[in-house]
Design a protein around this motif. Structure first.
Motif, PDB file in Angstrom:
ATOM      1  N   SER A  38      41.605  20.645   8.903  1.00  0.00           N
ATOM      2  CA  SER A  38      41.710  22.046   8.499  1.00  0.00           C
ATOM      3  C   SER A  38      43.056  22.333   7.851  1.00  0.00           C
ATOM      4  N   ASP A  44      42.992  20.765   4.219  1.00  0.00           N
ATOM      5  CA  ASP A  44      42.191  21.391   3.156  1.00  0.00           C
ATOM      6  C   ASP A  44      42.456  22.889   3.008  1.00  0.00           C
ATOM      7  N   THR A  45      43.198  23.490   3.954  1.00  0.00           N
ATOM      8  CA  THR A  45      43.514  24.909   3.859  1.00  0.00           C
ATOM      9  C   THR A  45      44.928  25.145   3.371  1.00  0.00           C
ATOM     10  N   LYS A  53      35.236  23.137   6.967  1.00  0.00           N
ATOM     11  CA  LYS A  53      35.174  23.842   5.695  1.00  0.00           C
ATOM     12  C   LYS A  53      33.793  24.391   5.403  1.00  0.00           C
ATOM     13  N   ARG A  80      32.794  27.841   7.389  1.00  0.00           N
ATOM     14  CA  ARG A  80      33.619  29.041   7.304  1.00  0.00           C
ATOM     15  C   ARG A  80      32.845  30.171   6.631  1.00  0.00           C
TER      16      ARG A  80
END
Length: 220
Positions: A23, A26-27, A98, A101
């Protein structure tokens, strides 16, 4: 689709570690590679192993499972941050895979953290968000106040973050959560599977093992 929401156990260390690191990667794409290298799988594994090996009744860690796949987790605990003396509790984290979400699962975890903190006299609460995390603007929309701006230093790198403080009453949050659940149900032309939330309802302890949530909208 049925999801299972339950408290984390020591057996979940590896799964939480993987989701936590993935997380972040990729965030928080705005963070330099040195920060991600520092917050590695090895680092997070040791962190979660320590936390889950020493359970604290004032620290709620919830996991969300789609079958045997961990798709989300959240945690909240007492606030011990000297920069936020107004807060008694802290909503420390909420992360999802991902592809999971943007659904009401996040609202349900948020609601459970609120109830947990209120029950343990840890309200009002705060949360922290990195300044370049665009999602942070949603916190003000649901009632949080931006109270502190500072740099968080990770691996020698200063990263600006914002501290948000909750209002004294959580009623606005419950209204926002109910609206989110209703919107998702309407999108699927179904009634919400979760009963309307009451601001200060005397619910069972949210650390209860294994509850099922019927999700009206599967992952993208």
């Amino acid at each position: 689709m049925d999801y299972i929401i339950r408290s984390a156990t020591l057996d979940d260390v590896a799964a939480i570690t993987r989701l936590h690191v993935d997380s972040w990667q990729d965030t928080y794409t705005f963070m330099p590679a040195s920060v991600h290298s520092n917050r590695s799988y090895a680092y997070r594994y040791e962190e979660w192993l320590e936390i889950l090996s020493n359970p604290d009744p004032d620290h709620l860690i919830l996991t969300v499972w789609d079958g045997d796949i961990l798709v989300g987790f959240s945690n909240c605990l007492p606030c011990r941050d000297p920069d936020m003396p107004q807060a008694k509790g802290e909503m420390h984290a909420i992360y999802f895979r991902k592809d999971y979400r943007g659904h009401a699962l996040g609202a349900v975890l948020f609601e459970r953290m609120i109830h947990f903190l209120i029950k343990r006299d840890l309200w009002p609460a705060c949360l922290w968000a990195f300044e370049r995390n665009e999602f942070r603007h949603n916190y003000k929309n649901i009632g949080f106040t931006d109270a502190v701006y500072r740099d968080r230093v990770i691996a020698g790198v200063p990263i600006p973050e914002v501290g948000y403080l909750s209002p004294a009453s959580p009623e606005g949050f419950f209204e926002a959560i109910n609206q989110r659940l209703a919107e998702e149900a309407t999108a699927q032309q179904e009634k919400p599977q979760t009963a309307p939330l009451q601001p200060l309802a005397q619910e069972a302890d949210q650390t209860r093992p294994g509850t099922s949530l019927q999700n009206q909208q599967g992952p993208n």
